[in-house]
Design a protein around this motif. Structure first.
Motif, mmCIF file in Angstrom:
data_model
loop_
_atom_site.group_PDB
_atom_site.id
_atom_site.type_symbol
_atom_site.label_atom_id
_atom_site.label_comp_id
_atom_site.label_asym_id
_atom_site.label_seq_id
_atom_site.Cartn_x
_atom_site.Cartn_y
_atom_site.Cartn_z
ATOM 1 N N LYS A 1 -10.322 68.716 -20.224
ATOM 2 C CA LYS A 1 -9.348 69.736 -19.844
ATOM 3 C C LYS A 1 -9.406 70.078 -18.366
ATOM 4 O O LYS A 1 -8.453 70.578 -17.815
ATOM 5 C CB LYS A 1 -9.553 71.001 -20.683
ATOM 6 N N LYS A 2 -10.570 69.846 -17.735
ATOM 7 C CA LYS A 2 -10.698 70.207 -16.328
ATOM 8 C C LYS A 2 -10.793 68.989 -15.423
ATOM 9 O O LYS A 2 -10.887 69.123 -14.222
ATOM 10 C CB LYS A 2 -11.924 71.097 -16.126
ATOM 11 N N ASP A 3 -10.780 67.818 -16.002
ATOM 12 C CA ASP A 3 -10.889 66.600 -15.204
ATOM 13 C C ASP A 3 -9.543 66.180 -14.621
ATOM 14 O O ASP A 3 -9.483 65.344 -13.743
ATOM 15 C CB ASP A 3 -11.457 65.454 -16.051
ATOM 16 N N LEU A 4 -8.480 66.756 -15.141
ATOM 17 C CA LEU A 4 -7.144 66.356 -14.731
ATOM 18 C C LEU A 4 -6.779 67.029 -13.409
ATOM 19 O O LEU A 4 -6.887 68.239 -13.279
ATOM 20 C CB LEU A 4 -6.147 66.765 -15.818
ATOM 21 N N PRO A 5 -6.369 66.257 -12.413
ATOM 22 C CA PRO A 5 -5.992 66.863 -11.123
ATOM 23 C C PRO A 5 -4.684 67.630 -11.243
ATOM 24 O O PRO A 5 -3.896 67.397 -12.159
ATOM 25 C CB PRO A 5 -5.839 65.649 -10.209
ATOM 26 N N THR B 1 6.756 57.911 -3.065
ATOM 27 C CA THR B 1 5.979 56.696 -2.799
ATOM 28 C C THR B 1 4.515 56.814 -3.184
ATOM 29 O O THR B 1 3.833 55.805 -3.360
ATOM 30 C CB THR B 1 6.025 56.325 -1.300
ATOM 31 N N GLY B 2 3.976 58.040 -3.259
ATOM 32 C CA GLY B 2 2.549 58.214 -3.535
ATOM 33 C C GLY B 2 1.679 57.868 -2.335
ATOM 34 O O GLY B 2 0.491 57.592 -2.482
ATOM 35 N N LEU B 3 2.248 57.892 -1.125
ATOM 36 C CA LEU B 3 1.473 57.595 0.080
ATOM 37 C C LEU B 3 0.358 58.627 0.276
ATOM 38 O O LEU B 3 0.518 59.792 -0.065
ATOM 39 C CB LEU B 3 2.366 57.636 1.327
ATOM 40 N N ARG B 4 -0.748 58.189 0.861
ATOM 41 C CA ARG B 4 -1.772 59.117 1.337
ATOM 42 C C ARG B 4 -1.235 59.776 2.611
ATOM 43 O O ARG B 4 -0.442 59.172 3.337
ATOM 44 C CB ARG B 4 -3.073 58.377 1.653
ATOM 45 N N THR B 5 -1.692 60.989 2.895
ATOM 46 C CA THR B 5 -1.185 61.702 4.078
ATOM 47 C C THR B 5 -1.499 60.936 5.354
ATOM 48 O O THR B 5 -0.681 60.875 6.269
ATOM 49 C CB THR B 5 -1.780 63.121 4.152
ATOM 50 N N SER C 1 -1.728 66.064 -3.957
ATOM 51 C CA SER C 1 -1.224 66.358 -5.307
ATOM 52 C C SER C 1 0.093 65.630 -5.561
ATOM 53 O O SER C 1 0.427 65.321 -6.716
ATOM 54 C CB SER C 1 -1.011 67.865 -5.485
ATOM 55 N N LEU C 2 0.849 65.364 -4.501
ATOM 56 C CA LEU C 2 2.104 64.629 -4.665
ATOM 57 C C LEU C 2 1.836 63.170 -5.028
ATOM 58 O O LEU C 2 2.662 62.517 -5.658
ATOM 59 C CB LEU C 2 2.944 64.714 -3.386
ATOM 60 N N ARG C 3 0.681 62.675 -4.643
ATOM 61 C CA ARG C 3 0.249 61.326 -5.043
ATOM 62 C C ARG C 3 0.013 61.290 -6.554
ATOM 63 O O ARG C 3 0.412 60.346 -7.242
ATOM 64 C CB ARG C 3 -1.018 60.978 -4.266
#
Length: 369
Positions: free
Chosen positions: A150-154, A187-191, A312-314
């Protein structure tokens, strides 16, 4: 060929002295004798760091992390002679990091660096034995909730909340906010990948974005940025994008050309997609902290979870791809991951919910017969 003598005192009995002499003779006969150095842990640590840094395969950001991890160990061993550090002392230091409330990753990182330092000392015959060899790294005791997953999910945004967030970015976002967060979400890009992006990386006709570098600027000094190769080979990739992203990038490019003309004498023209428009340093790429601050502002205005970050958008992108029934290997390839447990957790969570939904729909279908 000259006679060399070695003296050692401090034994409690003659028998102890004779035993030590016998061990020394045996080591000499076997060719395993090592004359341990009096170098301190601090001095050898930085000697090791220079060797480590000299390895062409190590990223600058990784060296910076190693420096931080050495500082954690210096709290315990700085002025101690390397040869005098025992297994018991080293284990106590690792245990104490846990007591002081450091995160699991921090403790494991400090131990990883400690192991590399002591192993190098043994390899260079500065030390006989590695005191880190049998160290136990204390682990965080998970709660029942964590064990149940339950807490492992980002944290990430559901589809409707993402839509709302992007609408707010478009309506009240500061300059470039909307194309920045649209691109991150689609796109899931890193910042760091986003900040390093250049126009030559974008193929408008083929509708692809090539990822080949990342932005590095630990001090947020806008002029002192560096572009580094990605950490892993899988991070180098080509991402397909749709018309929504391409059309927005074209609009953004037109606006950027106006800025370039306005500041043509001082514009830092290195082809960055997301660059500063201010009068002081126009053209310099956005730095990561700026993107984080911009997102925090928008989340507050959108009345969404303010603990979310650009990363978080990733995770949001992962969840939406899973919802669109894209396979896990395809998602991993798109995100530039070889193996990432967090991505798998998000994927499995979303697909699990979809399976439940499918089961419920089947049940309703049978009830309506």
């Amino acid at each position: 060929g000259k006679r060399r003598q070695k003296k050692k005192s401090g034994f409690r009995t003659k028998k102890e002295a004779e035993a030590a002499a016998a061990i020394l003779k045996n080591e000499l006969n076997q060719g395993t004798y090592v004359e341990e150095s009096n170098v301190t842990f601090e001095d050898f640590s930085y000697e090791w760091l220079s060797i480590y840094e000299g390895n062409g395969n190590v990223k600058e950001s990784t060296v910076r992390i190693r420096k931080h991890e050495i500082k954690r160990l210096l709290d315990y061993f700085a002025k101690l002679k390397l040869k005098g550090i025992t297994r018991h002392q080293y284990q106590n230091a690792i245990n104490d990091l846990k007591k002081r409330g450091y995160a699991q990753n921090t403790i494991e990182g400090a131990h990883r660096t400690g192991r590399m330092i002591f192993r190098k000392a043994v390899e260079m015959e500065v030390l006989k034995k590695d005191p880190t060899e049998f160290t136990h790294v204390p682990r965080h005791q998970k709660t029942i909730e964590e064990l149940e997953g339950k807490k492992d999910l980002p944290r990430y945004l559901e589809k409707q909340k993402l839509k709302h967030f992007l609408q707010v970015a478009k309506k009240v976002g500061l300059e470039q906010d909307y194309p920045i967060f649209l691109l991150l979400a689609y796109t899931g890009l890193r910042t760091g990948e986003l900040c390093a992006l250049k126009w030559r990386d974008i193929d408008m006709e083929e509708q692809t974005i090539s990822i080949s570098k990342t932005y590095y600027n630990p001090n947020n000094n806008r002029k002192e940025y560096k572009l580094l190769p990605p950490k892993t080979a899988t991070a180098v990739r080509v991402i397909d994008v749709d018309d929504t992203v391409i059309n927005e990038l074209k609009k953004h490019q037109t606006q950027q050309k106006e800025t370039m003309m306005k500041h043509r004498h001082i514009y830092h023209d290195q082809g960055f997609v997301f660059a500063s428009v201010d009068d002081k340093l126009p053209g310099y790429p956005h730095y990561i902290k700026k993107v984080e601050n911009r997102m925090a502002r928008l989340l507050k205005l959108a009345e969404l979870n303010t603990e979310l970050t650009p990363h978080s958008l990733r995770h949001t992108h992962t969840s939406l791809l899973a919802e669109a029934e894209v396979s896990l290997p395809q998602i991993m390839e798109r995100l530039g991951h070889k193996d990432e447990s967090t991505t798998k957790n998000v994927y499995l969570h979303v697909t699990k919910e979809m399976k439940k939904e499918a089961s419920q729909k089947f049940k309703e279908l049978m009830e309506n017969l």
